[in-house]
Write a protein that holds these residues in place. Structure first.
Motif, PDB file in Angstrom:
ATOM      1  N   THR A 130       0.841  -1.209   0.000  1.00 47.96           N
ATOM      2  CA  THR A 130       0.000   0.000   0.000  1.00 47.96           C
ATOM      3  C   THR A 130       0.871   1.252   0.000  1.00 47.96           C
ATOM      4  O   THR A 130       0.703   2.161   0.818  1.00 47.96           O
ATOM      5  CB  THR A 130      -0.977   0.008   1.195  1.00 47.96           C
ATOM      6  N   GLY A 131       1.826   1.276  -0.912  1.00 45.68           N
ATOM      7  CA  GLY A 131       2.647   2.474  -1.085  1.00 45.68           C
ATOM      8  C   GLY A 131       3.587   2.771   0.061  1.00 45.68           C
ATOM      9  O   GLY A 131       4.033   3.912   0.219  1.00 45.68           O
ATOM     10  N   GLY A 132       3.911   1.770   0.874  1.00 43.70           N
ATOM     11  CA  GLY A 132       4.823   1.989   1.995  1.00 43.70           C
ATOM     12  C   GLY A 132       4.113   2.276   3.303  1.00 43.70           C
ATOM     13  O   GLY A 132       4.783   2.505   4.320  1.00 43.70           O
ATOM     14  N   VAL A 133       2.782   2.278   3.297  1.00 44.69           N
ATOM     15  CA  VAL A 133       2.066   2.400   4.565  1.00 44.69           C
ATOM     16  C   VAL A 133       2.530   1.297   5.508  1.00 44.69           C
ATOM     17  O   VAL A 133       2.728   1.498   6.709  1.00 44.69           O
ATOM     18  CB  VAL A 133       0.532   2.325   4.343  1.00 44.69           C
ATOM     19  N   VAL A 134       2.739   0.117   4.938  1.00 43.66           N
ATOM     20  CA  VAL A 134       3.247  -1.034   5.667  1.00 43.66           C
ATOM     21  C   VAL A 134       4.408  -1.629   4.880  1.00 43.66           C
ATOM     22  O   VAL A 134       4.419  -1.576   3.643  1.00 43.66           O
ATOM     23  CB  VAL A 134       2.132  -2.089   5.861  1.00 43.66           C
ATOM     24  N   ALA A 135       5.394  -2.155   5.590  1.00 44.07           N
ATOM     25  CA  ALA A 135       6.504  -2.861   4.945  1.00 44.07           C
ATOM     26  C   ALA A 135       6.641  -4.245   5.564  1.00 44.07           C
ATOM     27  O   ALA A 135       6.456  -4.421   6.778  1.00 44.07           O
ATOM     28  CB  ALA A 135       7.810  -2.093   5.093  1.00 44.07           C
ATOM     29  N   LEU A 136       6.950  -5.219   4.734  1.00 40.52           N
ATOM     30  CA  LEU A 136       7.200  -6.589   5.179  1.00 40.52           C
ATOM     31  C   LEU A 136       8.691  -6.871   5.018  1.00 40.52           C
ATOM     32  O   LEU A 136       9.199  -6.950   3.904  1.00 40.52           O
ATOM     33  CB  LEU A 136       6.368  -7.575   4.351  1.00 40.52           C
ATOM     34  N   HIS A 137       9.388  -6.974   6.153  1.00 37.30           N
ATOM     35  CA  HIS A 137      10.813  -7.282   6.156  1.00 37.30           C
ATOM     36  C   HIS A 137      11.017  -8.775   6.417  1.00 37.30           C
ATOM     37  O   HIS A 137      10.281  -9.388   7.197  1.00 37.30           O
ATOM     38  CB  HIS A 137      11.543  -6.477   7.230  1.00 37.30           C
ATOM     39  N   SER A 138      12.036  -9.340   5.772  1.00 33.01           N
ATOM     40  CA  SER A 138      12.301 -10.759   5.902  1.00 33.01           C
ATOM     41  C   SER A 138      13.807 -10.998   5.894  1.00 33.01           C
ATOM     42  O   SER A 138      14.550 -10.314   5.167  1.00 33.01           O
ATOM     43  CB  SER A 138      11.634 -11.534   4.751  1.00 33.01           C
ATOM     44  N   GLY A 139      14.248 -11.948   6.702  1.00 32.93           N
ATOM     45  CA  GLY A 139      15.664 -12.318   6.731  1.00 32.93           C
ATOM     46  C   GLY A 139      15.824 -13.737   7.246  1.00 32.93           C
ATOM     47  O   GLY A 139      14.887 -14.312   7.809  1.00 32.93           O
TER      48      GLY A 139
END
Length: 333
Positions: free
Chosen positions: A321-330
């Motif tokens: 949603t345009g950076g409203v939320v970010a999903l980080h993974s590692g």
């Protein structure tokens, strides 16, 4: 090196001072730490001397921990309703995306930190069940009209034991949250949905998790890490409890990348969300804090660097949603 020494010292203190009760399906389990939040952090004696932010306010670390606890204790009963109202239901799509990216397979063990009312864990168990049913249907179709070659192969290949082993591997999810009221609501939801097997509820602090090293295949934290006083410690704990090869996944509000959307988002956040909090939950201040805490959280690249500094590899993020939320993974290697 300093971070590693500090983490080792904390583990020694934690292991010496804490006893952990085993968690069973459908029961809330706590450590031997007192229910009083400020006392539950075994290394927080100096917290009153250090300052941090609580939304836009500057407070002591000890005060922040207590105030965050009270925020979620206050909103627990209306938490899910407010999520729908604040995001217009889009939070469900964000959580579905997390599971789609995770793509868990049967046998996976999930730790859902700050899991509160259980949304991620419920989706996880449903996703794994769907995967298992899909495999069963595919196998059934393949066995309906086998060719002579497949029949011959079935007599020479020991597949039965493999299939039984696959069926025996049960996935499980552990919901861990420091707030007992949030866990209470989550447990009630699980009971109403008929979810019991493969699910445990544990009271625990993200900064000193009540689990041994190398225990989980996947660690998730959705909309919770920005409320942690020491994000670096929470990340180090995530690395500690993950198995080698395990995956860290964080869903969190972030920085909007489109300037026009950013202005609209700010206007909506500060002018509408506290009002919704007052109307629906009778709590303006808690939702004012939640809006402010989003603005104080690091942007996507900064948080990515923090995850890498904690010792995770192949760290990536996806803007939703345009950076409203970010999903980080590692991944832990």
């Amino acid at each position: 090196m300093a971070a590693s020494i500090r983490l080792l010292a904390q583990r020694i203190v934690r292991d010496a001072s804490r006893t952990i009760n085993s968690s069973v399906s459908g029961r809330i389990v706590s450590s031997s730490c007192p229910s009083n939040l400020s006392a539950c952090r075994c290394f927080s004696d100096g917290a009153a001397d250090k300052s941090t932010h609580f939304g836009f306010e500057t407070v002591s670390e000890g005060e922040k921990a207590e105030r965050v606890y009270k925020v979620f204790e206050s909103v627990a009963q209306k938490y899910d309703v407010m999520n729908d109202a604040m995001s217009l239901g889009v939070h469900r799509l964000w959580k579905d995306m997390l599971l789609h990216v995770m793509n868990p397979q049967p046998g996976i063990c999930l730790l859902d930190v700050a899991g509160g009312t259980g949304d991620i864990s419920f989706r996880f168990l449903d996703y794994v069940r769907s995967q298992r049913e899909r495999v069963a249907r595919r196998t059934a179709r393949a066995n309906q009209t086998p060719s002579w070659q497949e029949i011959s192969t079935s007599y020479t290949t020991p597949t039965e034991g493999i299939e039984m082993e696959t069926e025996a591997r049960e996935s499980r999810a552990v919901v861990c949250d420091i707030n007992k009221e949030m866990l209470k609501v989550g447990k009630q939801k699980a009971e109403s949905m008929g979810i019991s097997s493969g699910l445990s509820w544990v009271v625990g602090d993200a900064e000193e998790l009540p689990f041994d090293d190398d225990q989980f295949d996947v660690y998730t934290i959705a909309f919770g890490i920005r409320n942690v006083t020491h994000i670096d410690l929470a990340l180090q704990e995530a690395v500690r409890v993950l198995k080698p090869g395990g995956r860290f996944m964080c869903l969190e509000f972030s920085k909007v990348t489109n300037p026009l959307l950013a202005r609209l988002y700010d206007a909506y956040s500060f002018q509408m969300i506290p009002v919704l909090g007052e109307v629906i939950a009778g709590d303006w201040k808690s939702y004012q804090y939640l809006v402010e805490s989003i603005r104080k959280f690091p942007d996507q690249e900064t948080f990515k660097q923090m995850i890498e500094d904690a010792g995770l590899f192949s760290v990536r993020y996806h803007n939703l949603t345009g950076g409203v939320v970010a999903l980080h993974s590692g991944f832990k290697l």
